[in-house]
Design an enzyme around this catalytic site. Structure first.
Site, PDB file in Angstrom:
ATOM      1  NE  ARG A 296      -4.116  -2.103   1.758  1.00 22.94           N
ATOM      2  CZ  ARG A 296      -4.967  -2.643   2.617  1.00 22.94           C
ATOM      3  NH1 ARG A 296      -4.842  -2.402   3.917  1.00 22.94           N
ATOM      4  NH2 ARG A 296      -5.931  -3.434   2.195  1.00 22.94           N
ATOM      5  CE1 TYR A 444      -2.101  -0.621  -7.730  1.00 20.34           C
ATOM      6  CE2 TYR A 444      -1.962  -2.264  -9.460  1.00 20.34           C
ATOM      7  CZ  TYR A 444      -1.497  -1.108  -8.859  1.00 20.34           C
ATOM      8  OH  TYR A 444      -0.432  -0.449  -9.407  1.00 20.34           O
ATOM      9  CD  GLU A 445      -1.605  -4.589  -3.600  1.00 18.93           C
ATOM     10  OE1 GLU A 445      -1.949  -5.186  -2.557  1.00 18.93           O
ATOM     11  OE2 GLU A 445      -1.090  -5.181  -4.565  1.00 18.93           O
ATOM     12  N   GLY A 446      -6.504  -2.971  -2.064  1.00 20.20           N
ATOM     13  CA  GLY A 446      -7.563  -2.393  -1.244  1.00 20.20           C
ATOM     14  C   GLY A 446      -8.057  -1.116  -1.867  1.00 20.20           C
TER      15      GLY A 446
END
Length: 578
Positions: A296, A444-446
């Site tokens: 993140r 992406y990545e949350g």
């Protein structure tokens, strides 16, 4: 103009004059020999490597892209050679421990490196982007046997990695994952299932690929607590025959995407594939989040880098292109462009765009590099209170940076494209690629919506705002009510805490979670604006900030960015009945 040039002087100014990084790094036991001269040397060499070997591949990566055929993925011309040079030169292992084949340098240098790499060639950078997280995951959770076999290979970047979470029916809700893992008599497991959206699931950049896969054991409960983490190499050693065996993991196709064409986004099928457990059974998400948290921060830096890449193109174009007469005060003399047209840079509307985006870039660098420093201080600072403060900073700032930097990376790049007009919309200038590539970072990545809920519900509400209050108290120590701009930041902090209290009160209501979910994005934006304002007070307090380079974006921040704070605060108060 299509090739990105790392912004070395700006980064050196922020690290040295704003954050005093050399002094802070030298206070940490593992880095006592890392001084300002060494930092400058590393950054100088990194900027040269990226400008000469990575940036020139950006166009072919976008236009040719990764190519899939019969389960194999071939990367664009020049990509493998560049990657082999990258890891063999030690760039992949900049912050890896020396005992694992790395250079043992501070994390903040990794932050700068990956910002520049993403700006120069986002698609190529996707390949090594997960290495650090995978290395930390294996180092802290894998068995000694797995560490012996894989840790140094991943730590040096010789072997690349993936993070296999998402399934067709399980995206953000990982608890729905159904990939199965069946234990075997020899201690291994057989993995069966399909994962989608796997970045770098198959390619020819490295000789092996190490997949970290979430799967469910036969007796595991439903939901996220039933997931375990497994290591699946593309090739694994056959001890009896002293040879390497190809795993039963297959790339069924790669996605056709809006951007990052040079990064193969794969559908991966695991067909009773041999695997080995990483960490404890049923605690796979705990181990996997080591990767996700590292990812993140890198994604936030992607937003910063891509915005800087777009800004560079727009700035260069604005100093070359002439269009109509720019408005001036009646008594102001006309410059060299007097007559039919002035340079675009002389038009206030264009200057506003360029200065505003630079305000976002500079503030983001202060916050992101501060986070890189905090990662090392959380591990190595001799004062326990300082370690706790650094850890608190990282926990709170990570969702803010991920969401704010990637949102601005996309919208700001689109603004920069506007400076080029119709020329920005065509491929010749390369800026439209920056816009397309930047869009994925918000997902992406949350997703950014998940980052907002994570910040408000899991980082602020959960402890009654105590961690946020403690962090702001630390930041207040740098501020003075006698300085107008610093006094403004103090008022923003006060309003942020007042708004936080409204959120805490709302959380106690029957429908509180629903109400807070409505405004979580506004709350994250509110916190972001307060932190960007604080970051700019640090820039302005630094020696050498009294030049037009730093004054113009500082003025743009206060004229065009910070007024949004009042709007976001008003939205939250209105929606929560205040």
């Amino acid at each position: 103009m299509n090739h990105y040039q790392p912004s070395l002087p700006d980064v050196q100014f922020i690290l040295g004059q704003v954050l005093h990084a050399p002094e802070r790094i030298a206070a940490l036991r593992p880095y006592r020999e890392v001084d300002a001269a060494l930092i400058d040397q590393i950054l100088d060499e990194a900027s040269k490597f990226i400008a000469e070997q990575i940036a020139p591949l950006n166009r072919v990566g976008d236009e040719v892209g990764a190519q899939w055929r019969d389960g194999a993925v071939t990367m664009p011309s020049g990509f493998r050679d560049a990657y082999q040079s990258f890891w063999q030169s030690g760039w992949a292992s900049l912050s890896t421990a020396t005992q694992d084949g790395g250079q043992g340098l501070p994390a903040v240098l990794d932050s700068v490196l990956y910002e520049w790499l993403s700006a120069a060639n986002h698609g190529w950078t996707m390949a090594p982007g997960l290495l650090h997280g995978a290395y930390e995951c294996i180092k802290h959770h894998a068995s000694d046997a797995l560490k012996t076999q894989y840790l140094s290979k991943v730590g040096t970047g010789e072997w690349l990695t993936t993070m296999c979470l998402t399934e067709p029916h399980a995206g953000s809700d990982l608890g729905l994952a159904s990939t199965k893992a069946v234990p075997q008599a020899d201690g291994a497991y057989l993995i069966s299932g399909t994962k989608i959206f796997i970045s770098g699931g198959e390619h020819d950049l490295s000789d092996n690929i190490v997949h970290l896969v979430l799967a469910r054991l036969p007796d595991a409960p439903a939901g996220p607590k039933g997931l375990s983490l497994f290591l699946v190499p593309k090739f694994y050693p056959d001890g009896e025959k002293e040879s390497w065996v190809r795993s039963a993991v297959y790339c069924e196709r790669i996605e056709e995407k809006m951007g990052i064409h040079a990064s193969p986004t794969c559908v991966m099928r695991f067909d009773e594939t041999r695997a080995w457990l990483v960490g404890e059974a049923g605690r796979g998400l705990n181990a996997m989040f080591v990767m996700m948290n590292a990812a993140r921060l890198h994604v936030a830096l992607q937003g910063v880098g891509l915005l800087d890449a777009a800004w560079q193109k727009a700035e260069a174009y604005s100093h070359d292109r002439r269009q109509m007469r720019a408005p001036r005060p009646k008594d102001a003399p006309r410059g060299a462009g007097a007559g039919a047209a002035d340079l675009i840079i002389e038009h206030p509307a264009m200057r506003r765009i360029l200065d505003t985006q630079r305000a976002w870039i500079d503030g983001a660098r202060v916050l992101a590099y501060e986070t890189g420093l905090a990662l090392d201080e959380a591990k190595h600072h001799p004062d326990a209170a300082q370690r706790d403060a650094a850890q608190r900073w990282c926990a709170l700032i990570t969702p803010i940076l991920k969401a704010a930097c990637t949102e601005q990376g996309f919208h700001g790049a689109s603004e920069c494209l506007q400076v080029l007009g119709g020329h920005g919309y065509v491929r010749e200038w390369g800026i439209e690629q920056n816009v397309r590539d930047a869009r994925i970072a918000m997902i992406y990545e949350g997703t950014n919506e998940i980052q907002a809920i994570d910040l408000l519900m899991r980082k602020v509400v959960i402890d009654g705002g105590a961690a946020l209050s403690a962090m702001l108290a630390t930041l207040r120590q740098h501020l003075s009510t006698s300085q107008p701009h610093e006094a403004q930041v103090l008022s923003l902090f006060d309003e942020l805490m007042a708004t936080t209290q409204i959120c805490l009160d709302t959380a106690q209501r029957n429908d509180g979670q629903v109400q807070l979910s409505w405004i979580a994005g506004d709350y994250l934006r509110l916190a972001s604006l307060a932190l960007w304002a604080w970051a700019w007070t640090r820039i302005e307090a630094a020696q050498g900030s009294d030049t037009p380079r730093w004054q113009a974006p500082a003025q743009a921040l206060r004229a065009w960015v910070l007024p949004e704070f009042v709007m976001r605060s008003g939205i939250i108060r209105t929606q929560l009945g205040h």
